[in-house]
Design a protein around this motif. Structure first.
Motif, PDB file in Angstrom:
ATOM      1  N   UNK A 243       0.864  -1.180   0.000  1.00 20.88           N
ATOM      2  CA  UNK A 243       0.000   0.000   0.000  1.00 20.88           C
ATOM      3  C   UNK A 243       0.898   1.226   0.000  1.00 20.88           C
ATOM      4  N   UNK A 244       0.556   2.222  -0.811  1.00 20.65           N
ATOM      5  CA  UNK A 244       1.351   3.437  -0.858  1.00 20.65           C
ATOM      6  C   UNK A 244       0.430   4.651  -0.939  1.00 20.65           C
ATOM      7  N   UNK A 245       0.722   5.652  -0.113  1.00 24.95           N
ATOM      8  CA  UNK A 245       0.064   6.958  -0.222  1.00 24.95           C
ATOM      9  C   UNK A 245       1.167   7.950  -0.498  1.00 24.95           C
ATOM     10  N   UNK A 246       1.060   8.643  -1.647  1.00 28.02           N
ATOM     11  CA  UNK A 246       2.152   9.510  -2.078  1.00 28.02           C
ATOM     12  C   UNK A 246       2.012  10.932  -1.552  1.00 28.02           C
ATOM     13  N   UNK A 247       2.903  11.798  -1.979  1.00 26.48           N
ATOM     14  CA  UNK A 247       2.971  13.172  -1.473  1.00 26.48           C
ATOM     15  C   UNK A 247       1.739  13.999  -1.812  1.00 26.48           C
ATOM     16  N   UNK A 248       0.991  13.604  -2.826  1.00 28.89           N
ATOM     17  CA  UNK A 248      -0.232  14.335  -3.179  1.00 28.89           C
ATOM     18  C   UNK A 248      -1.465  13.772  -2.493  1.00 28.89           C
ATOM     19  N   UNK A 249      -1.285  12.710  -1.716  1.00 28.28           N
ATOM     20  CA  UNK A 249      -2.403  12.102  -1.002  1.00 28.28           C
ATOM     21  C   UNK A 249      -3.076  10.979  -1.757  1.00 28.28           C
ATOM     22  N   UNK A 250      -2.632  10.693  -2.977  1.00 30.78           N
ATOM     23  CA  UNK A 250      -3.213   9.599  -3.745  1.00 30.78           C
ATOM     24  C   UNK A 250      -2.697   8.269  -3.214  1.00 30.78           C
ATOM     25  N   UNK A 251      -3.589   7.294  -3.085  1.00 32.99           N
ATOM     26  CA  UNK A 251      -3.173   5.998  -2.561  1.00 32.99           C
ATOM     27  C   UNK A 251      -3.345   4.922  -3.618  1.00 32.99           C
ATOM     28  N   UNK A 252      -2.533   3.878  -3.474  1.00 31.81           N
ATOM     29  CA  UNK A 252      -2.616   2.732  -4.376  1.00 31.81           C
ATOM     30  C   UNK A 252      -2.314   1.467  -3.587  1.00 31.81           C
ATOM     31  N   UNK A 253      -2.897   0.364  -4.032  1.00 24.66           N
ATOM     32  CA  UNK A 253      -2.628  -0.926  -3.425  1.00 24.66           C
ATOM     33  C   UNK A 253      -2.279  -1.893  -4.543  1.00 24.66           C
ATOM     34  N   UNK A 254      -1.175  -2.631  -4.362  1.00 26.31           N
ATOM     35  CA  UNK A 254      -0.707  -3.569  -5.371  1.00 26.31           C
ATOM     36  C   UNK A 254      -0.604  -4.959  -4.759  1.00 26.31           C
ATOM     37  N   UNK A 255      -1.247  -5.929  -5.406  1.00 25.49           N
ATOM     38  CA  UNK A 255      -1.116  -7.330  -4.987  1.00 25.49           C
ATOM     39  C   UNK A 255       0.158  -7.895  -5.614  1.00 25.49           C
ATOM     40  N   UNK A 256       0.877  -8.685  -4.858  1.00 27.98           N
ATOM     41  CA  UNK A 256       2.124  -9.313  -5.306  1.00 27.98           C
ATOM     42  C   UNK A 256       3.002  -8.297  -6.047  1.00 27.98           C
ATOM     43  N   UNK A 257       3.502  -7.301  -5.354  1.00 27.94           N
ATOM     44  CA  UNK A 257       4.243  -6.212  -6.016  1.00 27.94           C
ATOM     45  C   UNK A 257       5.509  -6.651  -6.736  1.00 27.94           C
ATOM     46  N   UNK A 258       6.120  -7.752  -6.332  1.00 25.99           N
ATOM     47  CA  UNK A 258       7.339  -8.200  -7.027  1.00 25.99           C
ATOM     48  C   UNK A 258       7.002  -8.623  -8.460  1.00 25.99           C
ATOM     49  N   UNK A 259       5.789  -9.157  -8.657  1.00 24.89           N
ATOM     50  CA  UNK A 259       5.383  -9.566 -10.001  1.00 24.89           C
ATOM     51  C   UNK A 259       5.118  -8.363 -10.899  1.00 24.89           C
ATOM     52  N   UNK A 260       4.671  -7.270 -10.286  1.00 22.62           N
ATOM     53  CA  UNK A 260       4.379  -6.073 -11.069  1.00 22.62           C
ATOM     54  C   UNK A 260       5.504  -5.049 -11.000  1.00 22.62           C
ATOM     55  N   UNK A 261       6.606  -5.413 -10.323  1.00 25.71           N
ATOM     56  CA  UNK A 261       7.760  -4.530 -10.164  1.00 25.71           C
ATOM     57  C   UNK A 261       7.374  -3.202  -9.517  1.00 25.71           C
ATOM     58  N   UNK A 262       6.501  -3.259  -8.506  1.00 20.84           N
ATOM     59  CA  UNK A 262       6.024  -2.041  -7.825  1.00 20.84           C
ATOM     60  C   UNK A 262       6.837  -1.731  -6.579  1.00 20.84           C
ATOM     61  N   UNK A 263       8.119  -1.998  -6.608  1.00 25.93           N
ATOM     62  CA  UNK A 263       8.966  -1.675  -5.469  1.00 25.93           C
ATOM     63  C   UNK A 263       9.553  -0.325  -5.697  1.00 25.93           C
TER      64      UNK A 263
END
Length: 133
Positions: A113-133
């Protein structure tokens, strides 16, 4: 008239306190969430970076996202939560820089789960598969 005013003030105050103290917390979510590691930078004048490693008993995707939404967030800062199944290999500490933890643990991470500097949030399942690191 004064009595009605005092009763109204007391009623409104009671309602405000009841609403404030009866809100859900991360402990109310199913999934037996446990914080295993935490990082927060010491910068109180600029962007505050928070990173968490959390264990969970099952792949409860919606609850993971709710957990992330409930975590502290500071305007212009970031909050990141990495989820691992209980009993799996997970980091005991977390780094401020990329990668957030040793690569040996990336395959065990089931959600991010990530909430960025603008307040937008995202959730990624199995982030290693989607390279969301």
């Amino acid at each position: 008239m004064k009595r009605i005013f005092l009763i109204a003030i007391a009623t409104i105050t009671t309602i405000i306190f009841w609403i404030s103290f009866s809100q859900d917390t991360v402990d109310d979510l199913p999934g037996d969430f446990k914080e295993m590691a935490f990082y927060r930078n010491e910068n109180n004048t600029g962007p505050i970076i928070r990173k968490y490693v959390v264990s969970i008993s099952d792949t409860l995707w919606q609850e993971m996202e709710q957990y992330g939404q409930m975590m502290p967030y500071t305007k212009y800062g970031t909050t990141t939560v990495f989820f691992f199944l209980q009993g799996s290999d997970m980091p005991k500490s977390i780094n401020p820089d990329f990668p957030s933890f040793d690569v040996q643990y990336q395959s065990s991470c089931i959600g991010k789960f990530n909430r960025n500097a603008t307040g937008l949030s995202s959730f990624t399942r199995y982030p290693i598969l989607s390279q969301a690191y």
